[in-house]
Design an enzyme around this catalytic site. Structure first.
Site, PDB file in Angstrom:
ATOM      1  CB  SER A 153      42.078  48.870  39.492  1.00  0.00           C
ATOM      2  OG  SER A 153      43.064  48.264  39.977  1.00  0.00           O
ATOM      3  CE1 TYR A 166      38.738  44.841  40.552  1.00  0.00           C
ATOM      4  CE2 TYR A 166      41.095  45.090  40.349  1.00  0.00           C
ATOM      5  CZ  TYR A 166      39.889  45.782  40.717  1.00  0.00           C
ATOM      6  OH  TYR A 166      39.829  46.880  41.410  1.00  0.00           O
TER       7      TYR A 166
END
Length: 269
Positions: A153, A166
């Protein structure tokens, strides 16, 4: 073994001939990018092992791609090993492609993260891909062929406020992949990373905070799946989805002060 897996075991025995392109294990394939990737790989001749947690959704994708469903919660001890064993069973000892896509997020100030959530993020997003790679890589290396693809990501590249835990898992995943690529140079085993931005999946709803920005617009899952296919078939080392995401990464690298100023002004959702 779940009912879906038991039914699939019967189907597996009927596939006496090896698939033209080999076997591909796609984690987190019951929806979103994983489901689109399973579809794309099946169309290209791979026998796809469809992993997910939701039995009905996983089975539905497996039926659609003529694949094999395997349900497992990768945060639980022993489940990653069971998934790897089942994949090798389906592939009769070999898996040509591993797509480490399974993952989830949590949004909010880090000091408010619920107990156990950070640990689960680390288990699913980072520890599980490492364990699956450890289980399937030796066979690939022995055969001198294989593809490992990791879904990362942009949060793991530049850091994102509200997604500290995250982002840390995705940064670790990307660094793991880069290190593996160096180790495996010349072995015939390729390593690819897809750096995803905002993709039109249930990710944001599941993290507890829907995506609310007007821009950038969410990108269809098929675009991300095409990026995975580029890593598998063309040996791409790193693919950004969308491609312009390379810009903030480059700015942070060459002008970190400017990037921090921009992030402070525009970064938070």
């Amino acid at each position: 073994m779940t009912a879906a897996e038991a039914s699939a075991a019967t189907m597996t025995s009927a596939h006496t001939a090896a698939p033209p392109r080999g076997v591909a294990l796609v984690t987190g394939a019951s929806s979103g990018i994983g489901a689109a990737t399973a579809t794309a790989l099946a169309r290209r001749g791979y026998r796809v092992i469809v992993h997910g947690r939701d039995e009905k959704a996983t089975a539905a994708v497996a039926v659609a791609v003529d694949g094999v469903p395997v349900c497992a919660d990768l945060a639980l001890e022993g489940e990653t090993e069971r998934l790897a064993d089942r994949a090798l069973e389906v592939g009769r000892g070999r898996v040509e492609v591993l797509v480490n896509n399974a993952g989830f997020g949590w949004y909010g100030d880090f000091d408010r993260i619920p107990a156990g959530t950070a640990e689960r993020l680390l288990a699913v997003n980072l520890a599980a891909p490492i364990a699956l790679t450890r289980a399937l890589l030796p066979g690939m290396r022995e055969r001198g062929a294989g593809r490992l693809v990791f879904l990362s990501s942009i949060a793991g590249q530049v850091g994102v406020a509200g997604e500290a835990a995250y982002a840390a898992t995705k940064a670790g995943l990307h660094c793991f992949a880069d290190s593996l690529r160096s180790e495996l140079r010349g072995t015939g085993v390729g390593v690819g990373v897809v750096v995803a931005g905002v993709i039109a999946t249930p990710f944001f709803e599941r993290r507890g905070t829907p995506y609310a920005r007007r821009w950038p617009k969410p990108i269809p899952t098929e675009v991300a799946a095409d990026a995975v296919v580029r890593c598998v078939e063309r040996g791409a080392a790193e693919v950004y989805v969308p491609r312009w995401l390379r810009v903030p990464v480059a700015v942070q690298g060459v002008a970190p002060g400017v990037y921090r100023w921009l992030d402070g002004r525009f970064g938070r959702e």
